[in-house]
Design an enzyme around this catalytic site. Structure first.
Site, short mmCIF file in Angstrom:
data_model
loop_
_atom_site.label_atom_id
_atom_site.label_comp_id
_atom_site.label_asym_id
_atom_site.label_seq_id
_atom_site.Cartn_x
_atom_site.Cartn_y
_atom_site.Cartn_z
N ASN A 27 7.81 6.46 2.58
CA ASN A 27 6.53 6.40 1.86
C ASN A 27 6.79 6.51 0.35
OD1 ASN A 27 3.83 6.30 1.36
ND2 ASN A 27 3.29 8.13 2.53
N HIS A 76 -1.68 17.39 2.62
CA HIS A 76 -1.88 16.84 3.96
C HIS A 76 -2.90 17.62 4.78
CE1 HIS A 76 1.75 14.41 3.24
NE2 HIS A 76 1.33 13.67 4.24
#
Length: 413
Positions: A286, A317
């Site tokens: 990512n 997150h």
């Protein structure tokens, strides 16, 4: 495994696919000269709002409210303080959304909260990146323009539909240049087509491996580890598929990515699946988010930047127990990786020893990635406790012990 099961793991995928015709229409209208810069920003913003309402229904308000508030802060705060205000606003709002709706999303099985969470996380990326640009002076306010003229490009950047539900982080300056110069670029159907074929191939591979997963189950240690590795591979393939689709949608809309700006290329896919270094895997995974975290936290933290970066990533997150443990464990494993590999590579001098070193550490890297993914995906504390008491914890624990020994040896020297 059915092809539609991709909707369960990555619920934004079908909405991204539905946005392709509108992205092509936008590009065609720009190429034909029928849209002025103002009309382009309006099209992108309106498309983002429509996509948000379609994908999230009432949850779209959770995305639109912080976007509007961030634009107000970006326009009103001084460059010296704009980053602090935007960062605080976005992270406080995002945390409240995670705490308020996280358990609801898990219990109900409704995909809309998950889509909203993903979009809010991407909004935080874009808003904080733009605030840092203003703070550092790389993006300057447009003198002589009215409030609405200044706000429209900012709103459009935060909510433009090709990158609303997924996609790599694009700097505001790059977005602005491409949005205003799309007439000179032909529709990149070939590049986007190859990306879609790549996504189809990745999903086909995932479907095939899914059929082999039940055969890997067993009671032995080897069977348990093999099953965990295959589950992690299936998750990675699902994310690869989503990233390729995201970048294809951006290509069709005319927002082509510069070299190294995307999340996944053929070379990066090869590195992710063949590297024997966990640190290399971490930097490559990512990539746009990794660059954002490096800029936002790692480069600005005076002490323990690696630990601080992973701790913030856990916060970003959602701060579930699995997120906290998984990302902190990941940080310790990366630190151990940095210290263990120089020692092992110095020991591996012969060709056979080098092959043994690379093969063994590749297996270790794969198993640690699988362990971290299991931890991050744990939906309850009880699931996390089961992971701690399983055979899977032996390798990460061993890495932690070796790290402590190397640190104590360094302290004595």
């Amino acid at each position: 495994m059915r092809w539609a099961d991709l909707l369960i793991l990555l619920p934004a995928a079908w909405y991204q696919l539905a946005a392709f015709p509108f992205a092509a229409l936008f590009h065609q209208l720009c190429t034909s000269g029928q849209l002025s810069p103002t009309a382009r920003y309006t099209f992108l913003l309106a498309g983002g709002c429509l996509l948000a309402v379609t994908a999230m229904v009432s949850y779209a308000a959770l995305l639109l409210i912080p976007a509007a508030a961030s634009v107000l802060v970006l326009l009103s705060a001084s460059p010296a303080h704009v980053h602090t205000w935007v960062f605080g606003l976005q992270m406080c709002w995002q945390t409240l959304c995670h705490l308020g709706l996280g358990s609801l999303a898990l219990e109900s099985g409704d995909a809309r909260p998950a889509v909203a969470f993903s979009a809010i996380m991407l909004l935080t990326q874009k808003a904080t990146s733009l605030a840092l640009d203003i703070h550092e002076g790389t993006v300057l306010p447009q003198a002589g323009q009215g409030l609405l003229q200044q706000a429209l490009p900012l709103c459009s950047y935060l909510l433009y539909f090709p990158a609303l539900l997924g996609g790599p982080l694009q700097p505001f300056s790059s977005f602005q240049v491409q949005a205003e110069s799309l007439g000179a670029v032909s529709l990149p159907l070939e590049a986007a087509g190859w990306r879609c074929l790549g996504a189809l191939a990745l999903q086909g591979l995932r479907v095939g491996l899914e059929g082999c997963l039940p055969r890997a189950q067993g009671c032995s240690v080897l069977a348990t580890l093999c099953h965990a590795w295959m589950r992690a591979l299936l998750f990675r393939l699902a994310y690869y598929t989503q990233w390729v689709l995201d970048e294809a949608l951006l290509e069709v809309a005319g927002f082509g990515l510069e070299e190294g700006q995307g999340d996944l290329s053929g070379r990066e896919l090869w590195v992710l699946e063949t590297t024997h270094r966990l640190a290399v895997f971490t930097r490559t995974w990512n990539r746009s988010t990794s660059r954002w975290l490096r800029r936002l936290v790692f480069q600005r933290c005076p002490a323990q930047p690696l630990l601080a970066t992973f701790a913030f990533s856990a916060w970003w997150h959602g701060l579930r127990p699995g997120h906290v443990f998984g990302f902190l464990c990941w940080a310790v494993m990366v630190e151990a990786d940095y210290r263990i590999h120089p020692f092992l590579s110095a020991w591996a001098t012969s060709h056979v020893a080098k092959l043994l070193y690379r093969g063994t550490t590749w297996v270790f890297t794969q198993l640690i990635v699988a362990y971290v993914l299991d931890a991050v995906e744990a939906e309850s504390f009880s699931t996390l406790c089961l992971l701690w008491t399983s055979y899977k914890s032996i390798l990460p624990l061993s890495y932690g012990v070796v790290l402590l020994l190397l640190l104590s040896k360094k302290a004595k020297n």
